[in-house]
Design a protein around this motif. Structure first.
Motif, short mmCIF file in Angstrom:
data_model
loop_
_atom_site.label_atom_id
_atom_site.label_comp_id
_atom_site.label_asym_id
_atom_site.label_seq_id
_atom_site.Cartn_x
_atom_site.Cartn_y
_atom_site.Cartn_z
N THR A 199 48.01 13.71 1.38
CA THR A 199 49.23 13.43 0.51
C THR A 199 48.46 12.80 -0.90
O THR A 199 47.38 12.23 -0.63
N ILE A 230 50.36 10.38 -3.64
CA ILE A 230 51.60 9.50 -4.17
C ILE A 230 51.03 8.51 -5.34
O ILE A 230 50.04 8.02 -5.18
N ILE A 263 57.32 7.17 -10.01
CA ILE A 263 56.66 7.56 -8.92
C ILE A 263 56.67 8.97 -8.87
O ILE A 263 57.61 9.80 -9.04
N GLY A 307 54.73 12.69 -6.51
CA GLY A 307 54.14 13.01 -5.30
C GLY A 307 54.08 14.45 -5.11
O GLY A 307 54.64 15.24 -5.87
N THR A 364 61.00 16.58 -0.39
CA THR A 364 60.08 15.79 -1.24
C THR A 364 59.57 14.62 -0.66
O THR A 364 60.31 14.06 0.15
N LYS A 365 58.31 14.21 -1.21
CA LYS A 365 57.69 12.76 -0.55
C LYS A 365 58.17 11.57 -1.50
O LYS A 365 57.93 10.58 -1.31
N VAL A 366 58.97 11.98 -2.75
CA VAL A 366 59.47 11.05 -3.35
C VAL A 366 61.00 11.29 -3.52
O VAL A 366 61.51 12.25 -3.63
N GLY A 398 57.76 6.77 -2.48
CA GLY A 398 57.04 7.88 -2.45
C GLY A 398 56.31 7.36 -0.97
O GLY A 398 55.49 6.62 -0.88
N GLY A 406 58.96 9.08 6.16
CA GLY A 406 59.47 9.20 5.14
C GLY A 406 60.96 9.71 5.29
O GLY A 406 61.89 9.30 4.55
N ARG A 466 64.06 7.41 3.84
CA ARG A 466 65.06 8.23 3.13
C ARG A 466 66.49 8.17 3.48
O ARG A 466 67.40 7.83 2.57
N PHE A 482 53.37 3.59 1.90
CA PHE A 482 54.43 4.12 0.89
C PHE A 482 54.30 3.19 -0.36
O PHE A 482 53.76 2.05 -0.15
N HIS A 534 56.57 16.43 -7.56
CA HIS A 534 57.78 15.74 -7.99
C HIS A 534 57.92 14.45 -8.46
O HIS A 534 57.14 13.56 -8.05
#
Length: 180
Positions: free
Chosen positions: A2, A4, A15, A17, A33-35, A44, A52, A56, A103, A172
């Motif tokens: 990844t 970020i 942020i 990613g 998405t990672k963010v 992120g 994640g 989230r 993160f 993103h």
């Protein structure tokens, strides 16, 4: 794998990613998405999509009840993260120490890096990056201070994707307004 990227600018946190899901030599461009936003936070992640997802969807982050945001992050926030990851079956014990993942988190105009040992950190550079594209992104951020914050994040992600086979678009980006 990844990249970020995050930065602080005029009381805001931005942020961004990438979208790569990597397993060995295989890569999947992920739709999730990672963010993301979670309450007052933007985050992120790297390390694991499972981590994640827990951050989230399961984490209910407490709100800072103090003017000392660093103290809040190191205590109340990290306690909530540890509980969330443990209850979600994500944390592991290594040599008697609990470990999570890595993160970035933004709140009230501040960018924090949370490492796998649950320490928090803030860079004096007002930017940071995590993941396998971290070094490429940090180099880009260092040299792009003349650009807008969104352009800096985009350029850093592009640099990481150009130099790392485990980072890919689409990118993103989320931002959090200043606390005022």
């Amino acid at each position: 794998m990844t990249c970020i990227v995050g930065l602080e600018h005029d009381g805001r946190v931005i942020i961004g990613g990438d979208s790569a899901g990597v397993a060995g030599y295989s890569i999947t461009v992920r739709a999730d998405t990672k963010v993301f936003r979670n309450g007052e936070f933007i985050m992120g992640f790297t390390s694991s999509f499972r981590m994640g997802q827990l951050l989230r969807y399961s984490l209910i982050p407490p709100a800072p009840q103090t003017w000392d945001v660093d103290r809040f992050m190191a205590t109340d926030f990290i306690s909530a993260v540890r509980d969330c990851l443990r209850e979600g079956g994500y944390t592991r014990t290594e040599s008697g120490s609990e470990a999570g993942g890595v993160f970035l988190a933004g709140i009230r105009g501040r960018l924090y890096r949370i490492d796998s040992d649950f320490q928090i950190g803030r860079s004096i550079d007002l930017y940071d990056a995590v993941g396998c594209g971290e070094e490429f992104a940090l180099g880009s951020l260092h040299g792009s201070g003349h650009l807008s914050p969104e352009d800096r994040v985009q350029l850093a992600l592009e640099a990481a994707a150009h130099h790392s086979s485990a980072v890919c678009p689409p990118f993103h980006v989320v931002s959090a307004p200043s606390p005022d």
